[in-house]
Design an enzyme around this catalytic site. Sequence first.
Site, short mmCIF file in Angstrom:
data_model
loop_
_atom_site.label_atom_id
_atom_site.label_comp_id
_atom_site.label_asym_id
_atom_site.label_seq_id
_atom_site.Cartn_x
_atom_site.Cartn_y
_atom_site.Cartn_z
N GLU A 1 -4.97 -3.66 -2.10
CA GLU A 1 -6.41 -3.37 -2.14
C GLU A 1 -6.76 -2.11 -1.35
OE1 GLU A 1 -4.73 -5.69 -0.64
OE2 GLU A 1 -5.74 -6.58 1.09
N SER B 1 5.27 -6.86 3.51
CA SER B 1 5.82 -7.13 4.84
C SER B 1 6.61 -8.45 4.82
CB SER B 1 4.68 -7.20 5.85
OG SER B 1 3.77 -8.21 5.46
N LYS C 1 -0.97 -7.06 -9.28
CA LYS C 1 -1.96 -7.13 -8.19
C LYS C 1 -1.54 -6.08 -7.16
CE LYS C 1 -2.99 -8.24 -4.52
NZ LYS C 1 -3.39 -7.24 -3.47
N CYS D 1 9.43 1.84 3.68
CA CYS D 1 10.33 0.75 4.09
C CYS D 1 11.73 1.27 4.34
CB CYS D 1 10.35 -0.34 3.05
SG CYS D 1 11.08 0.20 1.53
N GLU E 1 8.80 -3.53 13.44
CA GLU E 1 8.67 -2.52 12.38
C GLU E 1 7.33 -1.82 12.63
OE1 GLU E 1 7.63 -3.72 8.35
OE2 GLU E 1 8.75 -2.01 7.56
N PHE F 1 0.81 -1.23 0.00
CA PHE F 1 0.00 0.00 0.00
C PHE F 1 0.84 1.27 0.00
CE2 PHE F 1 0.75 -0.04 4.60
CZ PHE F 1 0.90 1.31 4.86
P1 NAD Z 1 1.48 -6.53 3.12
O1 NAD Z 1 2.50 -7.60 3.21
O2 NAD Z 1 0.34 -6.55 4.07
O3 NAD Z 1 0.79 -6.57 1.65
C1 NAD Z 1 1.57 -6.57 0.48
C2 NAD Z 1 0.78 -7.27 -0.63
O4 NAD Z 1 0.53 -8.62 -0.24
C3 NAD Z 1 -0.57 -6.62 -0.91
O5 NAD Z 1 -0.79 -6.61 -2.29
C4 NAD Z 1 -1.55 -7.53 -0.18
O6 NAD Z 1 -2.82 -7.60 -0.81
C5 NAD Z 1 -0.88 -8.89 -0.25
N1 NAD Z 1 -1.17 -9.73 0.92
C6 NAD Z 1 -1.48 -9.30 2.18
N2 NAD Z 1 -1.68 -10.37 2.99
C7 NAD Z 1 -1.47 -11.48 2.23
C8 NAD Z 1 -1.51 -12.88 2.51
N3 NAD Z 1 -1.81 -13.36 3.74
N4 NAD Z 1 -1.25 -13.74 1.51
C9 NAD Z 1 -0.95 -13.28 0.28
N5 NAD Z 1 -0.90 -11.97 -0.04
C10 NAD Z 1 -1.14 -11.07 0.92
O7 NAD Z 1 2.25 -5.14 3.15
P2 NAD Z 1 1.63 -3.67 3.21
O8 NAD Z 1 1.08 -3.44 4.57
O9 NAD Z 1 0.77 -3.43 2.03
O10 NAD Z 1 2.95 -2.80 3.00
C11 NAD Z 1 3.80 -2.42 4.03
C12 NAD Z 1 4.97 -3.38 4.19
O11 NAD Z 1 5.71 -3.42 2.96
C13 NAD Z 1 5.98 -2.92 5.23
O12 NAD Z 1 6.41 -4.05 5.95
C14 NAD Z 1 7.12 -2.33 4.42
O13 NAD Z 1 8.39 -2.35 5.03
C15 NAD Z 1 7.09 -3.22 3.23
N6 NAD Z 1 7.74 -2.59 2.09
C16 NAD Z 1 8.97 -3.05 1.72
C17 NAD Z 1 9.63 -2.45 0.67
C18 NAD Z 1 10.98 -2.95 0.24
O14 NAD Z 1 11.42 -2.57 -0.82
N7 NAD Z 1 11.66 -3.78 1.01
C19 NAD Z 1 9.03 -1.39 -0.02
C20 NAD Z 1 7.77 -0.95 0.37
C21 NAD Z 1 7.13 -1.57 1.44
#
Ligand code: NAD
Length: 497
Positions: free
Chosen positions: A177, A227, A174, A282, A382, A150
């Site tokens: 959401e 994450s 994808k 991040c 985090e 997000f």
């Molecule tokens: P998230 O892991 O909740 O979601 C990321 C994606 O995975 C979304 O598209 C979501 O729909 C999907 N998803 C969520 N739960 C899932 C599941 N159980 N099974 C399969 N798919 C699932 O992350 P977020 O809250 O959207 O984003 C924030 C996180 O992203 C933070 O931890 C941040 O550090 C990390 N991030 C990392 C980087 C990097 O380059 N390392 C960059 C940006 C964000």
Amino acid sequence: MTQILEHWIDGKAWPGESTRTAPVFDPALGTPQREVRMATATDVGTAVAAAAAALPQWRDSSIATRSRFLLTFRELLNARKDDLAQILTAEHGKVLSDAGGEIARGLEVVEFALAMPQLLKGEFSQNVSTDVDVYSVREPVGVVGIISPFNFPAMVPLWFFPIAIAAGNTVVLKPSEKDPSAANWLAELAAEAGLPAGVLNVVHGDKEAVDALLVHPDVAAISFVGSTPIARYVYQTAAANDKRVQALGGAKNHMLVLPDADLDLAADAAVNAGFGSAGERCMAVSALLAVDSIADELVAKIAERMSELRTGDGRRGCDMGPLITREHRDKVAGYLDVAATDGATIVVDGRETSIDGAAEGFWLGPTLIDNVPTSSAVYQDEIFGPVLSVVRMNGFEEGIELINSSPYGNGVAIFTNDGGAARQFQRRVTVGMIGINVPIPVPVAYHSFGGHKASIFGDAKAYGPQGFSFFTQEKAITSRWLDPSHGGINLGFPQHS
Ligand code: NAD
């Protein structure tokens, strides 16, 4: 009637079979603005089928055709970036200037992808053996699935799809959401720039949609950002299904300030990197490691700067916006209670910040916590919000030890005027992206982005040379044009003469 954001498949908006939707909020208003369609596995299958059908023609299109598309796309994106920034602010909450910064960094990757003719040139060795030449070419991998978080609804998709497409792959994206509209906007812009239908598709959804992509036999590669627990799961599931995977995860970024540092520069940096985008980056600095002799002065300088920050609606010229959801806001605010219980000192309490925005928005002001014990969840988790923790320490060695004991290794920064200390720091930390007097060391698009340890799974970072490598596979060709002097039977391993 509530507006529903549909998938974008085969060059048009497409509702699919699912009746399930999710609300999309404006976090500064605290109210849902629209619904987004949540794909079933069958809907994802339709998107993959569109990408697979578009692949042969796109893969075989000339490099010139693909480059021209990208150039037009870059020009359109640059011309309309303010429209996209409005969408980012309305669904993510980040302030408009920060949304502009996100788009600028995405544009850089489009510009990197414009070097595709150069990148695809391959290598040639003439006459490696008598009359034998060897050359290598790089070809697209096929249908690529991109799953994004997000916090960068435009930039993270832009880290991947321009390179994937320019290299001749087709894509199913994808997005999160929680703020899905930017993905459709980008896909529609790509269509306007001349991208054939089916080359870039967008499906919306949650775990159900992600799982369908991870196991689909026609998806060749998965690029994921999110994450750490989900990144690990995505990596393991997609790899078990024989896909190439890069999965970038979460972070806990440290900033070490040595006594010889310029404390004003360090204080500015800590505020920028701690509270920009409400800490939902991040690469945000979350743990400030301050050497005892300068810690009081540094904390005072940071608190002074924080008093000048305006938190509120990102469309009102504020410095910092809301958090993404009410649940996330409450979770982040909960760390203030943890801090108090664990004996830390709350220097600036974001729950008391006056807000320039709607009462129902998901607000938490910039928060500064001093004397955070490293055993506290405030230090270890985090938090992903506007909470800057100060950990006091006696010197450089303790800082390195703490940084290297973190399970994460995304970004880190050191502030010092001692070149020798900075050099040693760079060599010893187990972190992928290092800033020396630079707080958010996100590499430019022609280097690659990615961390170490639990901040990445798989061995290819995003964009730059590693991103290009991820979206292409090499063929090495050994050829001999018939020469009557050669031939004959030889069961030995090929050798060169
Ligand atoms: P998230 O892991 O909740 O979601 C990321 C994606 O995975 C979304 O598209 C979501 O729909 C999907 N998803 C969520 N739960 C899932 C599941 N159980 N099974 C399969 N798919 C699932 O992350 P977020 O809250 O959207 O984003 C924030 C996180 O992203 C933070 O931890 C941040 O550090 C990390 N991030 C990392 C980087 C990097 O380059 N390392 C960059 C940006 C964000």
